[in-house]
Design an enzyme around this catalytic site. Structure first.
Site, PDB file in Angstrom:
ATOM      1  N   ALA A  53      -1.589  -3.376  -8.206  1.00 56.65           N
ATOM      2  CA  ALA A  53      -1.048  -2.047  -7.877  1.00 56.65           C
ATOM      3  C   ALA A  53       0.409  -2.205  -7.451  1.00 56.65           C
ATOM      4  O   ALA A  53       0.821  -1.783  -6.369  1.00 56.65           O
ATOM      5  CB  ALA A  53      -1.884  -1.364  -6.793  1.00 56.65           C
ATOM      6  N   LEU A  54       1.163  -2.819  -8.332  1.00 58.53           N
ATOM      7  CA  LEU A  54       2.501  -3.304  -7.964  1.00 58.53           C
ATOM      8  C   LEU A  54       3.529  -2.181  -7.830  1.00 58.53           C
ATOM      9  O   LEU A  54       3.410  -1.124  -8.443  1.00 58.53           O
ATOM     10  CB  LEU A  54       2.978  -4.315  -9.006  1.00 58.53           C
ATOM     11  CG  LEU A  54       2.043  -5.514  -9.218  1.00 58.53           C
ATOM     12  CD1 LEU A  54       2.644  -6.470 -10.240  1.00 58.53           C
ATOM     13  CD2 LEU A  54       1.763  -6.249  -7.915  1.00 58.53           C
ATOM     14  N   HIS A  55       4.555  -2.465  -7.027  1.00 59.20           N
ATOM     15  CA  HIS A  55       5.691  -1.564  -6.837  1.00 59.20           C
ATOM     16  C   HIS A  55       6.945  -2.420  -6.705  1.00 59.20           C
ATOM     17  O   HIS A  55       6.857  -3.668  -6.796  1.00 59.20           O
ATOM     18  CB  HIS A  55       5.463  -0.669  -5.609  1.00 59.20           C
ATOM     19  CG  HIS A  55       5.062  -1.428  -4.386  1.00 59.20           C
ATOM     20  ND1 HIS A  55       5.909  -2.276  -3.722  1.00 59.20           N
ATOM     21  CD2 HIS A  55       3.872  -1.504  -3.721  1.00 59.20           C
ATOM     22  CE1 HIS A  55       5.288  -2.817  -2.693  1.00 59.20           C
ATOM     23  NE2 HIS A  55       4.038  -2.376  -2.677  1.00 59.20           N
TER      24      HIS A  55
ATOM     25  N   ARG B  29      -0.620   1.329  -0.898  1.00 59.91           N
ATOM     26  CA  ARG B  29      -1.422   2.402  -0.303  1.00 59.91           C
ATOM     27  C   ARG B  29      -0.651   3.722  -0.211  1.00 59.91           C
ATOM     28  O   ARG B  29      -1.250   4.747   0.075  1.00 59.91           O
ATOM     29  CB  ARG B  29      -1.959   1.982   1.064  1.00 59.91           C
ATOM     30  CG  ARG B  29      -3.022   0.886   0.949  1.00 59.91           C
ATOM     31  CD  ARG B  29      -3.637   0.526   2.284  1.00 59.91           C
ATOM     32  NE  ARG B  29      -4.808  -0.312   2.142  1.00 59.91           N
ATOM     33  CZ  ARG B  29      -4.849  -1.640   2.340  1.00 59.91           C
ATOM     34  NH1 ARG B  29      -3.747  -2.284   2.668  1.00 59.91           N
ATOM     35  NH2 ARG B  29      -5.971  -2.319   2.191  1.00 59.91           N
TER      36      ARG B  29
ATOM     37  N   GLY C 278       6.074 -10.680   1.427  1.00 60.43           N
ATOM     38  CA  GLY C 278       6.937  -9.612   1.924  1.00 60.43           C
ATOM     39  C   GLY C 278       6.931  -9.530   3.445  1.00 60.43           C
ATOM     40  O   GLY C 278       5.908  -9.756   4.098  1.00 60.43           O
TER      41      GLY C 278
ATOM     42  N   GLN D 240       1.216 -11.236   8.772  1.00 58.34           N
ATOM     43  CA  GLN D 240       0.643 -12.067   7.703  1.00 58.34           C
ATOM     44  C   GLN D 240       1.588 -13.233   7.372  1.00 58.34           C
ATOM     45  O   GLN D 240       1.160 -14.378   7.225  1.00 58.34           O
ATOM     46  CB  GLN D 240       0.434 -11.176   6.473  1.00 58.34           C
ATOM     47  CG  GLN D 240       0.129 -11.919   5.189  1.00 58.34           C
ATOM     48  CD  GLN D 240      -0.206 -10.971   4.057  1.00 58.34           C
ATOM     49  OE1 GLN D 240      -1.298 -10.438   4.012  1.00 58.34           O
ATOM     50  NE2 GLN D 240       0.711 -10.752   3.132  1.00 58.34           N
TER      51      GLN D 240
ATOM     52  N   HIS E 138       6.925  -5.610  -4.625  1.00 65.36           N
ATOM     53  CA  HIS E 138       6.360  -6.822  -5.238  1.00 65.36           C
ATOM     54  C   HIS E 138       7.381  -7.467  -6.189  1.00 65.36           C
ATOM     55  O   HIS E 138       7.493  -8.691  -6.252  1.00 65.36           O
ATOM     56  CB  HIS E 138       5.104  -6.484  -6.037  1.00 65.36           C
ATOM     57  CG  HIS E 138       3.949  -6.026  -5.204  1.00 65.36           C
ATOM     58  ND1 HIS E 138       3.490  -4.733  -5.231  1.00 65.36           N
ATOM     59  CD2 HIS E 138       3.151  -6.695  -4.329  1.00 65.36           C
ATOM     60  CE1 HIS E 138       2.448  -4.618  -4.421  1.00 65.36           C
ATOM     61  NE2 HIS E 138       2.229  -5.789  -3.849  1.00 65.36           N
TER      62      HIS E 138
ATOM     63  N   LYS F  24       7.144  -6.852   5.119  1.00 63.48           N
ATOM     64  CA  LYS F  24       6.421  -5.677   5.635  1.00 63.48           C
ATOM     65  C   LYS F  24       5.169  -6.145   6.377  1.00 63.48           C
ATOM     66  O   LYS F  24       4.824  -5.635   7.425  1.00 63.48           O
ATOM     67  CB  LYS F  24       6.034  -4.721   4.510  1.00 63.48           C
ATOM     68  CG  LYS F  24       5.242  -3.519   5.042  1.00 63.48           C
ATOM     69  CD  LYS F  24       5.004  -2.481   3.981  1.00 63.48           C
ATOM     70  CE  LYS F  24       3.968  -2.881   2.981  1.00 63.48           C
ATOM     71  NZ  LYS F  24       2.583  -2.959   3.534  1.00 63.48           N
ATOM     72  N   ASP F  25       4.503  -7.147   5.798  1.00 62.46           N
ATOM     73  CA  ASP F  25       3.330  -7.750   6.447  1.00 62.46           C
ATOM     74  C   ASP F  25       3.819  -8.921   7.303  1.00 62.46           C
ATOM     75  O   ASP F  25       3.532 -10.076   7.009  1.00 62.46           O
ATOM     76  CB  ASP F  25       2.338  -8.211   5.378  1.00 62.46           C
ATOM     77  CG  ASP F  25       1.829  -7.055   4.552  1.00 62.46           C
ATOM     78  OD1 ASP F  25       0.877  -6.395   4.975  1.00 62.46           O
ATOM     79  OD2 ASP F  25       2.413  -6.786   3.484  1.00 62.46           O
TER      80      ASP F  25
END
Ligand code: PAF
Length: 284
Positions: A32-34, A187, A147, A153, A37, A149-150
């Site tokens: 579900a790339l954007h 998401r 990334g 993680q 990614h 954003k995480d």
């Protein structure tokens, strides 16, 4: 650009590239790339001769009431986007390839996983640590790109790579944002127009809090008042808004510019749980 589905085929490609003295970067994704990614692929390309993107919706990082079944997927578009970004190979294993019968190994990074998303999504960070350890061992790449954003993680992955002597250099890629500052996320496609408009407030509210802390506002007081504007903007539930140090994720009591800090948030709107983080006195 080819797609392989087995570890043996992935390793055959990587072996051939190594025999030709080429370096390799891995960009793990759940599809579900954007554009976010694609920025990982671009960074991988800047550092290595070859880039492998993995696409695997990892069931072990989803809780029982989460969106595993509904997680968006668009294999054809993903492949087109990756090819356009210069990716050399897609690794798209099945669940059975990743977790064969009898699979029984867990990976837990203590200390970094009890807070933030680790606290609000029990088991999530262990699932991430497990699958990323496997992907790093499977690809045996020189670099792996994740990334920012995480952010939690990324911190967990850096720690596990160090602790387990995995010889892959972990690279963080800056957050890619929409025009209104909303961090790109697979998401985001869950949002209807009104929710999408409201979601843009997440980064605005975090930026305001980060700026005020940088200017000397008391951290605890600033965090205590940050939830209300999120709820007012249209978020239905706020999992956390916290100011933590970027390296060890410890809570910031008093901001010290010598110890980089970030404001982190996770909040629910419609079907989406969105996360974001912004540096205190630094680039987002
Ligand atoms: O960030 C993600 O998309 C996933 O958590 C990752 C790193 C691909 C592991 O499944």
């Amino acid at each position: 650009m080819e797609t392989v589905c087995t570890v043996a085929d992935l390793r055959a490609y990587v072996r051939a590239w190594r025999a030709a003295e080429e370096t390799v970067a891995l960009t793990p994704t759940m599809g579900a790339l954007h554009e976010g990614h694609l920025s990982l692929v671009t960074l991988g390309k800047a550092r290595a001769d070859r880039v492998v993107a993995s696409i695997f919706v990892n069931p072990t990082q989803f809780g029982p009431a989460e969106d595993l079944e509904a997680y968006p997927s668009d294999e054809v578009r993903d492949a087109e986007m990756l090819e356009g970004a210069g990716c050399d190979l897609i690794f798209a294993p099945s669940v059975e390839e990743m977790y064969p019968p009898g699979f029984s190994t867990k990976v837990r990074v203590e200390g970094l996983t009890e807070c933030l998303c680790g606290a609000t999504r029990p088991g999530h960070m262990d699932g991430v640590a497990q699958v990323v350890t496997k992907l790093l061992n499977q690809a045996q790449a020189d670099y792996a790109v994740f990334g920012e954003k995480d952010w939690q993680q990324l911190a967990v992955i850096r720690r596990l790579a160090r602790d387990l002597d995995i010889p892959t250099e972990i690279l963080g890629a800056p957050i890619v944002r929409e025009a209104d500052g909303l961090a790109m996320s697979s998401r985001n496609r869950y949002l209807d127009d009104a929710q999408r408009a409201a979601a843009g407030q997440l980064n605005v509210i975090l930026r305001r809090a980060a700026d005020r802390i940088a200017e000397g506002a008391a951290v605890e007081a600033e965090m205590a008042v940050a939830r209300a504007p999120l709820l007012k903007a249209g978020f239905e539930k706020v999992d956390y808004v916290e100011c933590r140090h970027g390296d060890d994720l410890t809570l910031v009591e008093t901001f010290d510019p010598a110890h980089p800090a970030r404001v982190f948030a996770a909040a629910h709107i419609g079907r989406a749980r969105l996360i974001d983080n912004i540096a205190v006195a630094g680039p987002a």
